[in-house]
Design a protein around this motif. Structure first.
Motif, PDB file in Angstrom:
ATOM      1  N   CYS A 160       0.847  -1.192   0.000  1.00 35.27           N
ATOM      2  CA  CYS A 160       0.000   0.000   0.000  1.00 35.27           C
ATOM      3  C   CYS A 160       0.880   1.238   0.000  1.00 35.27           C
ATOM      4  N   ALA A 161       0.250   2.374  -0.179  1.00 38.86           N
ATOM      5  CA  ALA A 161       0.938   3.648   0.006  1.00 38.86           C
ATOM      6  C   ALA A 161       0.930   3.980   1.486  1.00 38.86           C
ATOM      7  N   LEU A 162       1.987   4.631   1.957  1.00 34.72           N
ATOM      8  CA  LEU A 162       2.051   5.008   3.365  1.00 34.72           C
ATOM      9  C   LEU A 162       0.847   5.860   3.751  1.00 34.72           C
ATOM     10  N   GLY A 163       0.406   6.714   2.839  1.00 37.30           N
ATOM     11  CA  GLY A 163      -0.740   7.567   3.102  1.00 37.30           C
ATOM     12  C   GLY A 163      -2.045   6.813   3.283  1.00 37.30           C
ATOM     13  N   ASP A 164      -2.099   5.541   2.855  1.00 39.43           N
ATOM     14  CA  ASP A 164      -3.302   4.723   3.019  1.00 39.43           C
ATOM     15  C   ASP A 164      -3.459   4.198   4.444  1.00 39.43           C
ATOM     16  N   VAL A 165      -2.370   4.204   5.205  1.00 36.39           N
ATOM     17  CA  VAL A 165      -2.406   3.674   6.570  1.00 36.39           C
ATOM     18  C   VAL A 165      -2.769   4.824   7.509  1.00 36.39           C
ATOM     19  N   PRO A 166      -3.892   4.711   8.213  1.00 32.06           N
ATOM     20  CA  PRO A 166      -4.292   5.818   9.084  1.00 32.06           C
ATOM     21  C   PRO A 166      -3.281   6.065  10.201  1.00 32.06           C
ATOM     22  N   ALA A 167      -3.096   7.329  10.553  1.00 38.98           N
ATOM     23  CA  ALA A 167      -2.218   7.669  11.680  1.00 38.98           C
ATOM     24  C   ALA A 167      -2.770   6.999  12.931  1.00 38.98           C
ATOM     25  N   ASP A 168      -1.911   6.295  13.648  1.00 37.28           N
ATOM     26  CA  ASP A 168      -2.315   5.552  14.843  1.00 37.28           C
ATOM     27  C   ASP A 168      -3.529   4.674  14.551  1.00 37.28           C
ATOM     28  N   GLY A 169      -3.464   3.960  13.425  1.00 31.91           N
ATOM     29  CA  GLY A 169      -4.514   3.041  13.018  1.00 31.91           C
ATOM     30  C   GLY A 169      -3.923   1.916  12.193  1.00 31.91           C
ATOM     31  N   ALA A 170      -4.785   1.095  11.605  1.00 37.11           N
ATOM     32  CA  ALA A 170      -4.317  -0.067  10.859  1.00 37.11           C
ATOM     33  C   ALA A 170      -5.098  -0.236   9.562  1.00 37.11           C
ATOM     34  N   LEU A 171      -4.485  -0.944   8.628  1.00 39.36           N
ATOM     35  CA  LEU A 171      -5.068  -1.229   7.326  1.00 39.36           C
ATOM     36  C   LEU A 171      -4.896  -2.717   7.046  1.00 39.36           C
ATOM     37  N   VAL A 174      -2.674  -9.581   6.608  1.00 35.52           N
ATOM     38  CA  VAL A 174      -1.685  -8.787   7.333  1.00 35.52           C
ATOM     39  C   VAL A 174      -2.316  -7.450   7.718  1.00 35.52           C
ATOM     40  N   ALA A 175      -2.071  -7.016   8.946  1.00 35.37           N
ATOM     41  CA  ALA A 175      -2.483  -5.691   9.400  1.00 35.37           C
ATOM     42  C   ALA A 175      -1.258  -4.787   9.343  1.00 35.37           C
ATOM     43  N   ILE A 176      -1.345  -3.710   8.558  1.00 38.76           N
ATOM     44  CA  ILE A 176      -0.297  -2.699   8.523  1.00 38.76           C
ATOM     45  C   ILE A 176      -0.716  -1.620   9.518  1.00 38.76           C
ATOM     46  N   ALA A 177       0.108  -1.384  10.513  1.00 38.13           N
ATOM     47  CA  ALA A 177      -0.265  -0.456  11.587  1.00 38.13           C
ATOM     48  C   ALA A 177       0.755   0.665  11.712  1.00 38.13           C
ATOM     49  N   VAL A 237       0.788 -13.175  17.901  1.00 37.26           N
ATOM     50  CA  VAL A 237       0.513 -13.158  16.459  1.00 37.26           C
ATOM     51  C   VAL A 237       1.847 -12.950  15.756  1.00 37.26           C
ATOM     52  N   ALA A 238       1.950 -13.428  14.523  1.00 35.08           N
ATOM     53  CA  ALA A 238       3.193 -13.294  13.766  1.00 35.08           C
ATOM     54  C   ALA A 238       3.450 -11.829  13.431  1.00 35.08           C
ATOM     55  N   THR A 239       4.723 -11.458  13.431  1.00 35.09           N
ATOM     56  CA  THR A 239       5.131 -10.130  12.987  1.00 35.09           C
ATOM     57  C   THR A 239       5.957 -10.286  11.721  1.00 35.09           C
ATOM     58  N   TYR A 240       5.950  -9.257  10.901  1.00 39.18           N
ATOM     59  CA  TYR A 240       6.643  -9.306   9.617  1.00 39.18           C
ATOM     60  C   TYR A 240       7.516  -8.078   9.445  1.00 39.18           C
ATOM     61  N   LYS A 241       8.542  -8.214   8.609  1.00 41.48           N
ATOM     62  CA  LYS A 241       9.435  -7.098   8.324  1.00 41.48           C
ATOM     63  C   LYS A 241       8.731  -6.097   7.430  1.00 41.48           C
ATOM     64  N   VAL A 242       8.961  -4.824   7.721  1.00 44.24           N
ATOM     65  CA  VAL A 242       8.356  -3.730   6.958  1.00 44.24           C
ATOM     66  C   VAL A 242       9.439  -2.756   6.547  1.00 44.24           C
ATOM     67  N   LYS A 243       9.317  -2.216   5.346  1.00 40.38           N
ATOM     68  CA  LYS A 243      10.152  -1.076   4.973  1.00 40.38           C
ATOM     69  C   LYS A 243       9.286  -0.095   4.196  1.00 40.38           C
ATOM     70  N   VAL A 244       9.620   1.173   4.335  1.00 40.47           N
ATOM     71  CA  VAL A 244       8.915   2.236   3.625  1.00 40.47           C
ATOM     72  C   VAL A 244       9.913   2.885   2.676  1.00 40.47           C
ATOM     73  N   GLU A 245       9.568   2.891   1.390  1.00 39.08           N
ATOM     74  CA  GLU A 245      10.427   3.498   0.375  1.00 39.08           C
ATOM     75  C   GLU A 245       9.580   4.329  -0.563  1.00 39.08           C
ATOM     76  N   ASP A 246      10.002   5.563  -0.781  1.00 38.76           N
ATOM     77  CA  ASP A 246       9.326   6.457  -1.728  1.00 38.76           C
ATOM     78  C   ASP A 246       7.822   6.533  -1.473  1.00 38.76           C
ATOM     79  N   GLY A 247       7.437   6.542  -0.195  1.00 44.35           N
ATOM     80  CA  GLY A 247       6.029   6.699   0.148  1.00 44.35           C
ATOM     81  C   GLY A 247       5.192   5.443   0.041  1.00 44.35           C
ATOM     82  N   ASP A 248       5.832   4.293  -0.219  1.00 45.37           N
ATOM     83  CA  ASP A 248       5.111   3.025  -0.300  1.00 45.37           C
ATOM     84  C   ASP A 248       5.573   2.083   0.812  1.00 45.37           C
TER      85      ASP A 248
END
Length: 105
Positions: free
Chosen positions: A7-18, A27-30, A85-96
């Motif tokens: 997803c785009a970083l902007g799709d993930v609500p501030a202090d929320g999840a997608l 997967v929940a992106i939080a 619950v399982a956790t996964y590696k995350v990286k943010v690049e160029d707003g994604d």
């Protein structure tokens, strides 16, 4: 396993999840503050979507029974859940946001 754009970083609500799906895994992106996390979206206690719950203080709360999970470790911080619950590696690049389901190591 490589990272997958979810997803785009902007799709993930501030202090929320997608809710997203990576290779048929829910997967929940939080976002908690400036940090972005990825955890399995299914509560280990009641098998409901964690992404529909609240995110605060580095945890995600299951909306059904109130179990909270540490976004860094996946471990429950209060009952009724006892299993992590399982956790996964995350990286943010160029707003994604990208997620890798590969286990550490």
């Amino acid at each position: 396993m490589a990272y997958v754009k979810v997803c785009a970083l902007g799709d993930v609500p501030a202090d929320g999840a997608l809710a997203v799906e990576v290779d048929d895994t829910p997967v929940a992106i939080a976002r908690s503050g400036d940090e972005v996390y990825a955890v399995n979206d299914i509560c280990s206690h009641a098998e409901v979507s964690l992404s529909e719950g609240e995110v605060y203080d580095g945890t995600i709360e299951c909306w059904l029974h109130g179990s909270c999970f540490d976004l860094r470790t996946g471990k429950p911080t209060n009952p009724p859940a006892t299993q992590p619950v399982a956790t996964y590696k995350v990286k943010v690049e160029d707003g994604d946001v990208y997620v890798s389901l590969a286990a550490d190591g």
